[in-house]
Design an enzyme around this catalytic site. Structure first.
Site, PDB file in Angstrom:
ATOM      1  N   MET A 152     -27.657 -92.055  -7.903  1.00  0.00           N
ATOM      2  CA  MET A 152     -26.281 -90.721  -9.152  1.00  0.00           C
ATOM      3  C   MET A 152     -27.356 -90.932  -9.836  1.00  0.00           C
ATOM      4  SD  MET A 152     -22.610 -90.148  -7.957  1.00  0.00           S
ATOM      5  CE  MET A 152     -21.980 -91.828  -8.533  1.00  0.00           C
ATOM      6  N   TYR A 202     -29.243 -92.720 -13.343  1.00  0.00           N
ATOM      7  CA  TYR A 202     -29.280 -93.449 -14.741  1.00  0.00           C
ATOM      8  C   TYR A 202     -30.007 -94.886 -13.854  1.00  0.00           C
ATOM      9  CZ  TYR A 202     -27.970 -94.074 -19.375  1.00  0.00           C
ATOM     10  OH  TYR A 202     -27.049 -94.558 -20.885  1.00  0.00           O
ATOM     11  N   HIS A 229     -31.926-100.157  -8.643  1.00  0.00           N
ATOM     12  CA  HIS A 229     -32.168 -98.846  -8.332  1.00  0.00           C
ATOM     13  C   HIS A 229     -33.509 -99.373  -7.978  1.00  0.00           C
ATOM     14  CE1 HIS A 229     -28.723 -97.257 -10.109  1.00  0.00           C
ATOM     15  NE2 HIS A 229     -28.388 -96.205  -8.997  1.00  0.00           N
ATOM     16  N   LYS A 286     -24.670-104.118  -3.387  1.00  0.00           N
ATOM     17  CA  LYS A 286     -23.474-103.587  -3.976  1.00  0.00           C
ATOM     18  C   LYS A 286     -22.434-102.999  -3.765  1.00  0.00           C
ATOM     19  CE  LYS A 286     -21.954-102.526  -8.609  1.00  0.00           C
ATOM     20  NZ  LYS A 286     -21.706-101.309  -8.686  1.00  0.00           N
ATOM     21  N   ASP A 287     -22.980-101.664  -3.012  1.00  0.00           N
ATOM     22  CA  ASP A 287     -21.567-100.301  -2.580  1.00  0.00           C
ATOM     23  C   ASP A 287     -21.531-100.955  -0.417  1.00  0.00           C
ATOM     24  OD1 ASP A 287     -20.857 -98.934  -4.938  1.00  0.00           O
ATOM     25  OD2 ASP A 287     -23.708 -98.972  -4.779  1.00  0.00           O
ATOM     26  N   SER A 333     -25.242-101.840 -13.282  1.00  0.00           N
ATOM     27  CA  SER A 333     -24.335-100.931 -12.050  1.00  0.00           C
ATOM     28  C   SER A 333     -24.506 -99.471 -13.617  1.00  0.00           C
ATOM     29  CB  SER A 333     -22.436-100.835 -12.494  1.00  0.00           C
ATOM     30  OG  SER A 333     -21.725 -99.998 -12.063  1.00  0.00           O
TER      31      SER A 333
HETATM   32  P1  AMP Z   1     -25.639 -94.903  -7.219  1.00  0.00           P
HETATM   33  O1  AMP Z   1     -26.481 -94.263  -8.088  1.00  0.00           O
HETATM   34  O2  AMP Z   1     -24.330 -96.003  -8.146  1.00  0.00           O
HETATM   35  O3  AMP Z   1     -24.719 -94.350  -6.511  1.00  0.00           O
HETATM   36  O4  AMP Z   1     -26.102 -95.987  -6.677  1.00  0.00           O
HETATM   37  C1  AMP Z   1     -27.333 -95.720  -5.391  1.00  0.00           C
HETATM   38  C2  AMP Z   1     -28.442 -96.725  -4.709  1.00  0.00           C
HETATM   39  O5  AMP Z   1     -28.219 -98.200  -5.286  1.00  0.00           O
HETATM   40  C3  AMP Z   1     -26.665 -97.769  -3.945  1.00  0.00           C
HETATM   41  O6  AMP Z   1     -27.467 -97.161  -3.172  1.00  0.00           O
HETATM   42  C4  AMP Z   1     -25.964 -98.808  -4.449  1.00  0.00           C
HETATM   43  O7  AMP Z   1     -25.667 -99.331  -3.992  1.00  0.00           O
HETATM   44  C5  AMP Z   1     -27.357 -99.319  -5.015  1.00  0.00           C
HETATM   45  N1  AMP Z   1     -26.841 -99.969  -6.154  1.00  0.00           N
HETATM   46  C6  AMP Z   1     -26.189 -99.697  -7.032  1.00  0.00           C
HETATM   47  N2  AMP Z   1     -26.603-100.983  -7.856  1.00  0.00           N
HETATM   48  C7  AMP Z   1     -26.957-101.730  -7.606  1.00  0.00           C
HETATM   49  C8  AMP Z   1     -27.604-103.546  -7.437  1.00  0.00           C
HETATM   50  N3  AMP Z   1     -26.669-103.810  -8.726  1.00  0.00           N
HETATM   51  N4  AMP Z   1     -27.739-103.644  -6.877  1.00  0.00           N
HETATM   52  C9  AMP Z   1     -28.085-103.067  -5.497  1.00  0.00           C
HETATM   53  N5  AMP Z   1     -28.537-102.129  -5.724  1.00  0.00           N
HETATM   54  C10 AMP Z   1     -27.563-101.653  -6.526  1.00  0.00           C
END
Ligand code: AMP
Length: 282
Positions: free
Chosen positions: A30, A32, A37, A149-150, A185
């Site tokens: 998503m 940022y 990431h 993380k998720d 995050s």
């Molecule tokens: P998001 O942009 O928050 O939807 O995350 C995109 C991807 O990055 C998802 O697969 C998350 O699980 C992964 N992600 C986000 N934060 C972390 C983190 N601290 N460590 C590892 N993977 C992460």
């Protein structure tokens, strides 16, 4: 590195790559972007010829009173990070491109999505499954990368790929943390200085839980109680859940006799944060 905004242009690019026999990796995000990431993107670049990073704040995975509008966005920063990691394309569609007028098809899942985050966010995983399915159809990746993380999301995506016979390999990547332990995050930017300190109770509870399991504890209740007691010491923290579930089914267990996930979701002020640890071999 290119930024592609339409489904048609993304498909055309993928067609060229497939003709060349390139292996394509996808990292759905998503935006940022941070080091969490980055670890996914770097791994995707090592294991594929061409990597697409999708940057899309997906409206269907947000509930009515959640942070869709205020979710942080910075495409310029994201583009610099993706370029530096070696990604070939950022796929950055508008909501109208992904969900045009009249859109009414959704991918839903039972059982795994009814526990943990699914309880407090009942439409979240329907949105996640829908957007990830769409991204898989548009980008046709050989490999797709998701963070531990998720952890529930990772389990749900693996299940969806298996149940719907999708031809993509799902790769789970370890949690990347700040130096003091807080899981990175995009939502950490919402925290005030005081809240940022308070947020450490999440990782503290995770580390203590892990230690308890490593010392041989087999009771899920004792594990949950220990983790809860650490979080409850922090006045700014309000527990959404602290649970131990079967790693495959996401259903609660009482004995730690199979692969499991210990997961926490905690409000620090108005910000909801999650953290977890998994035990794959028992
Ligand atoms: P998001 O942009 O928050 O939807 O995350 C995109 C991807 O990055 C998802 O697969 C998350 O699980 C992964 N992600 C986000 N934060 C972390 C983190 N601290 N460590 C590892 N993977 C992460």
């Amino acid at each position: 590195m290119k930024i592609i905004e339409t489904v048609g242009d993304m498909r055309a690019q993928v067609k060229v790559w497939k003709k060349e026999g390139y292996r394509v990796g996808l990292v759905p995000t998503m935006g940022y972007l941070h080091e969490g990431h980055q670890s996914l993107i770097k791994r995707a670049c090592r294991e594929n010829d061409k990597v697409v990073v999708s940057v899309f704040v997906n409206p269907t995975q947000f509930g009515p009173n959640e942070d869709l509008e205020s979710y942080p966005r910075d495409l310029e920063h994201d583009a610099a990070l993706c370029q530096q990691c070696g990604a070939a394309v950022i796929f950055h569609p508008t909501p109208a491109e992904m969900y045009p007028e009249g859109y009414c098809t959704f991918v839903d899942m039972d059982i795994l999505t009814k526990e943990l985050c699914g309880l407090s966010r009942p439409t979240h995983f329907r949105g996640v499954c829908t957007v990830v399915s769409k991204l898989f159809h548009i980008v046709q990746p050989d490999m797709a990368y998701f963070g531990e993380k998720d952890a529930q999301q990772l389990a749900v995506i693996k299940r969806m790929v298996s149940d719907l016979n999708m031809d993509v390999q799902i790769v789970g990547c370890p949690i990347v943390r700040e130096a003091d332990g807080l899981a990175k995050s995009s939502r950490n930017t919402y925290l005030s200085l005081e809240e940022r300190k308070a947020a450490l109770v999440l990782s503290k509870s995770i580390f203590a839980g892990k230690k308890m399991v490593e010392s041989g504890e087999k009771s899920a209740d004792k594990l949950v109680n220990l983790m809860k007691s650490i979080i409850e010491k922090e006045p700014l923290a309000k527990i959404d859940y602290v649970k131990v579930v079967d790693l495959m089914t996401m259903q609660q267990i009482t004995v730690l006799d199979r692969p499991f996930l210990a997961a926490v979701a905690v409000y620090i002020g108005k910000t909801r944060l999650i953290d977890n640890f998994m035990v794959q071999e028992v």
